[in-house]
Design a protein around this motif. Structure first.
Motif, PDB file in Angstrom:
ATOM      1  N   ILE A 123     -21.640 -10.372  40.530  1.00 56.61           N
ATOM      2  CA  ILE A 123     -21.532 -11.776  40.116  1.00 56.61           C
ATOM      3  C   ILE A 123     -21.566 -12.683  41.336  1.00 56.61           C
ATOM      4  O   ILE A 123     -22.259 -13.702  41.350  1.00 56.61           O
ATOM      5  N   ALA A 124     -20.843 -12.315  42.395  1.00 59.54           N
ATOM      6  CA  ALA A 124     -20.842 -13.129  43.620  1.00 59.54           C
ATOM      7  C   ALA A 124     -22.248 -13.234  44.198  1.00 59.54           C
ATOM      8  O   ALA A 124     -22.666 -14.310  44.636  1.00 59.54           O
ATOM      9  N   GLY A 125     -22.978 -12.129  44.182  1.00 59.94           N
ATOM     10  CA  GLY A 125     -24.355 -12.165  44.677  1.00 59.94           C
ATOM     11  C   GLY A 125     -25.227 -13.110  43.877  1.00 59.94           C
ATOM     12  O   GLY A 125     -26.027 -13.873  44.445  1.00 59.94           O
ATOM     13  N   ALA A 126     -25.071 -13.092  42.568  1.00 56.94           N
ATOM     14  CA  ALA A 126     -25.857 -14.003  41.726  1.00 56.94           C
ATOM     15  C   ALA A 126     -25.428 -15.450  41.946  1.00 56.94           C
ATOM     16  O   ALA A 126     -26.270 -16.352  42.007  1.00 56.94           O
ATOM     17  N   LEU A 127     -24.125 -15.673  42.093  1.00 61.20           N
ATOM     18  CA  LEU A 127     -23.634 -17.038  42.304  1.00 61.20           C
ATOM     19  C   LEU A 127     -24.135 -17.622  43.622  1.00 61.20           C
ATOM     20  O   LEU A 127     -24.361 -18.832  43.726  1.00 61.20           O
ATOM     21  N   GLN A 128     -24.334 -16.771  44.623  1.00 62.51           N
ATOM     22  CA  GLN A 128     -24.823 -17.251  45.918  1.00 62.51           C
ATOM     23  C   GLN A 128     -26.238 -17.812  45.841  1.00 62.51           C
ATOM     24  O   GLN A 128     -26.656 -18.547  46.723  1.00 62.51           O
ATOM     25  N   THR A 129     -26.966 -17.481  44.795  1.00 57.33           N
ATOM     26  CA  THR A 129     -28.332 -17.992  44.640  1.00 57.33           C
ATOM     27  C   THR A 129     -28.369 -19.321  43.899  1.00 57.33           C
ATOM     28  O   THR A 129     -29.421 -19.918  43.771  1.00 57.33           O
ATOM     29  N   MET A 130     -27.222 -19.788  43.430  1.00 59.10           N
ATOM     30  CA  MET A 130     -27.173 -20.998  42.608  1.00 59.10           C
ATOM     31  C   MET A 130     -26.889 -22.231  43.445  1.00 59.10           C
ATOM     32  O   MET A 130     -26.380 -22.147  44.553  1.00 59.10           O
ATOM     33  N   THR A 131     -27.205 -23.368  42.840  1.00 54.48           N
ATOM     34  CA  THR A 131     -26.964 -24.642  43.516  1.00 54.48           C
ATOM     35  C   THR A 131     -25.476 -24.983  43.476  1.00 54.48           C
ATOM     36  O   THR A 131     -24.715 -24.436  42.669  1.00 54.48           O
ATOM     37  N   LEU A 138     -20.091 -24.083  36.506  1.00 54.96           N
ATOM     38  CA  LEU A 138     -19.521 -22.805  36.075  1.00 54.96           C
ATOM     39  C   LEU A 138     -18.018 -22.762  36.325  1.00 54.96           C
ATOM     40  O   LEU A 138     -17.249 -22.289  35.486  1.00 54.96           O
ATOM     41  N   GLY A 139     -17.602 -23.224  37.474  1.00 50.43           N
ATOM     42  CA  GLY A 139     -16.168 -23.264  37.779  1.00 50.43           C
ATOM     43  C   GLY A 139     -15.412 -24.131  36.789  1.00 50.43           C
ATOM     44  O   GLY A 139     -14.329 -23.755  36.324  1.00 50.43           O
TER      45      GLY A 139
END
Length: 156
Positions: A123-131, A138-139
């Motif tokens: 999940i952290a890896g996917a979140l790192q690709t987001m703006t 999301l938060g």
């Protein structure tokens, strides 16, 4: 009476989007964790029971079934499987020998920690690709999603 002024059409749109997105998100995460987990990852029903016992040490089969919205006989079958795998212990209630309390083994605690670490990493890896905006949205939605889960769980 409704607690909001959102149109039925908007509610239907959000409900449809969540109904499509959440299972897809769960399947994608399950697939990635299964691929990267060193041993065969336990099925989701087993993980759900293990997580519940982790959070409610000493829970009975009946209480676990109620909380997980499952039939007691299905939870009992999961308990048998997990006991045979060395992941759960059944301890007889001293006051009522018909009642067993469930406890995680050290092996189960290790397994759950591994799965949780893998899930969080993916999940952290996917979140790192987001703006930044997507991350903030999301938060901000976490509390609302937790409330939604509680509403669905309690059958309101």
């Amino acid at each position: 009476m409704s607690q909001n002024s959102v149109s039925a059409q908007s509610i239907s749109h959000v409900a449809s989007g969540l109904a499509a997105c959440l299972p897809a998100l769960s399947r994608a995460l399950d697939r990635r964790v299964g691929r990267d987990h060193p041993a065969p990852k336990p099925p989701e029903a087993q993980l759900a029971l293990l997580r519940h016992v982790e959070a409610h040490d000493g829970v009975t089969v009946r209480k676990a079934a109620e909380s997980l919205l499952m039939k007691p006989n299905n939870v009992s079958a999961l308990v048998t499987q997990l006991t045979e795998q060395g992941l759960l212990e059944r301890r007889q209630d001293p006051a009522d020998k018909r009642v067993a309390h469930l406890h995680l083994t050290a092996k189960a605690r290790h397994e759950l920690a591994d799965v949780h670490r893998l899930m969080s990493a993916h999940i952290a890896g996917a979140l790192q690709t987001m703006t930044d905006g997507d991350l903030k949205a999301l938060g901000a939605a976490l509390g609302t999603l937790s409330s939604l889960a509680e509403c669905l769980h309690s059958d309101r």
